[in-house]
Design a protein around this motif. Structure first.
Motif, PDB file in Angstrom:
ATOM      1  N   SER A 135      16.820 157.066  90.663  1.00 33.74           N
ATOM      2  CA  SER A 135      17.062 156.364  89.402  1.00 33.74           C
ATOM      3  C   SER A 135      18.493 156.596  88.942  1.00 33.74           C
ATOM      4  O   SER A 135      19.160 157.546  89.379  1.00 33.74           O
ATOM      5  N   SER A 136      18.955 155.748  88.031  1.00 32.63           N
ATOM      6  CA  SER A 136      20.299 155.917  87.480  1.00 32.63           C
ATOM      7  C   SER A 136      20.377 157.191  86.639  1.00 32.63           C
ATOM      8  O   SER A 136      21.422 157.835  86.568  1.00 32.63           O
ATOM      9  N   ARG A 137      19.281 157.563  86.024  1.00 31.58           N
ATOM     10  CA  ARG A 137      19.235 158.793  85.215  1.00 31.58           C
ATOM     11  C   ARG A 137      19.480 160.020  86.099  1.00 31.58           C
ATOM     12  O   ARG A 137      20.230 160.927  85.733  1.00 31.58           O
ATOM     13  N   ALA A 153      21.052 160.047  88.989  1.00 28.81           N
ATOM     14  CA  ALA A 153      22.451 159.987  89.433  1.00 28.81           C
ATOM     15  C   ALA A 153      23.377 160.515  88.344  1.00 28.81           C
ATOM     16  O   ALA A 153      24.332 161.246  88.629  1.00 28.81           O
ATOM     17  N   VAL A 197      29.430 157.067  88.995  1.00 25.01           N
ATOM     18  CA  VAL A 197      28.055 156.610  89.197  1.00 25.01           C
ATOM     19  C   VAL A 197      28.018 155.114  88.966  1.00 25.01           C
ATOM     20  O   VAL A 197      28.550 154.610  87.979  1.00 25.01           O
ATOM     21  N   THR A 198      27.402 154.405  89.900  1.00 26.91           N
ATOM     22  CA  THR A 198      27.144 152.970  89.766  1.00 26.91           C
ATOM     23  C   THR A 198      25.666 152.764  90.027  1.00 26.91           C
ATOM     24  O   THR A 198      25.180 153.085  91.121  1.00 26.91           O
ATOM     25  N   ASP A 199      24.970 152.266  89.012  1.00 27.98           N
ATOM     26  CA  ASP A 199      23.520 152.122  89.082  1.00 27.98           C
ATOM     27  C   ASP A 199      22.908 153.478  89.418  1.00 27.98           C
ATOM     28  O   ASP A 199      23.035 154.405  88.654  1.00 27.98           O
ATOM     29  N   SER A 200      22.269 153.597  90.576  1.00 33.55           N
ATOM     30  CA  SER A 200      21.639 154.873  90.930  1.00 33.55           C
ATOM     31  C   SER A 200      22.360 155.564  92.090  1.00 33.55           C
ATOM     32  O   SER A 200      21.777 156.380  92.800  1.00 33.55           O
ATOM     33  N   THR A 201      23.644 155.257  92.280  1.00 35.92           N
ATOM     34  CA  THR A 201      24.418 155.850  93.373  1.00 35.92           C
ATOM     35  C   THR A 201      25.569 156.692  92.841  1.00 35.92           C
ATOM     36  O   THR A 201      26.376 156.217  92.046  1.00 35.92           O
TER      37      THR A 201
END
Length: 97
Positions: free
Chosen positions: A25-27, A29, A53-57
């Motif tokens: 999840s983005s959280r 990350a 961090v971009t989205d969940s990466t």
């Protein structure tokens, strides 16, 4: 699975290495980013590290003058990343606030 890329920038002559780490999840990350960001490089010069961090990466980009300095920094970061991921796994998914 993490994606990696390494090369020498012919314009600057520096070695560059990048690492992309996907999280569920983005959280998660963002938690990893906040946990790993305070660790500055011990050397004043010769290496730089950028975390985003971009989205969940979680993406990490290094630039170094010497291969040895780059290797030490990447190895140290991987040790810290492993600890962060094991801790998140042990405590379960983050609670939304």
């Amino acid at each position: 699975m993490a994606a990696t890329d390494g090369e020498r920038n012919h314009d600057t002559g520096k070695l560059e290495f990048s690492l992309d780490v996907p999280f569920p999840s983005s959280r998660e990350a963002a938690i990893a980013l906040n946990s790993l960001s305070p660790d500055r490089e011990p050397r004043k010069g010769g290496i730089s590290k950028q975390l985003t961090v971009t989205d969940s990466t979680l993406s990490v980009r290094w630039s170094a003058d010497e291969a040895r300095i780059l290797r030490v920094s990447v190895n140290s970061f991987m040790d810290h990343l492993t600890l962060v991921m094991e801790t998140m796994e042990m405590f379960g998914p983050p609670v939304t606030q």
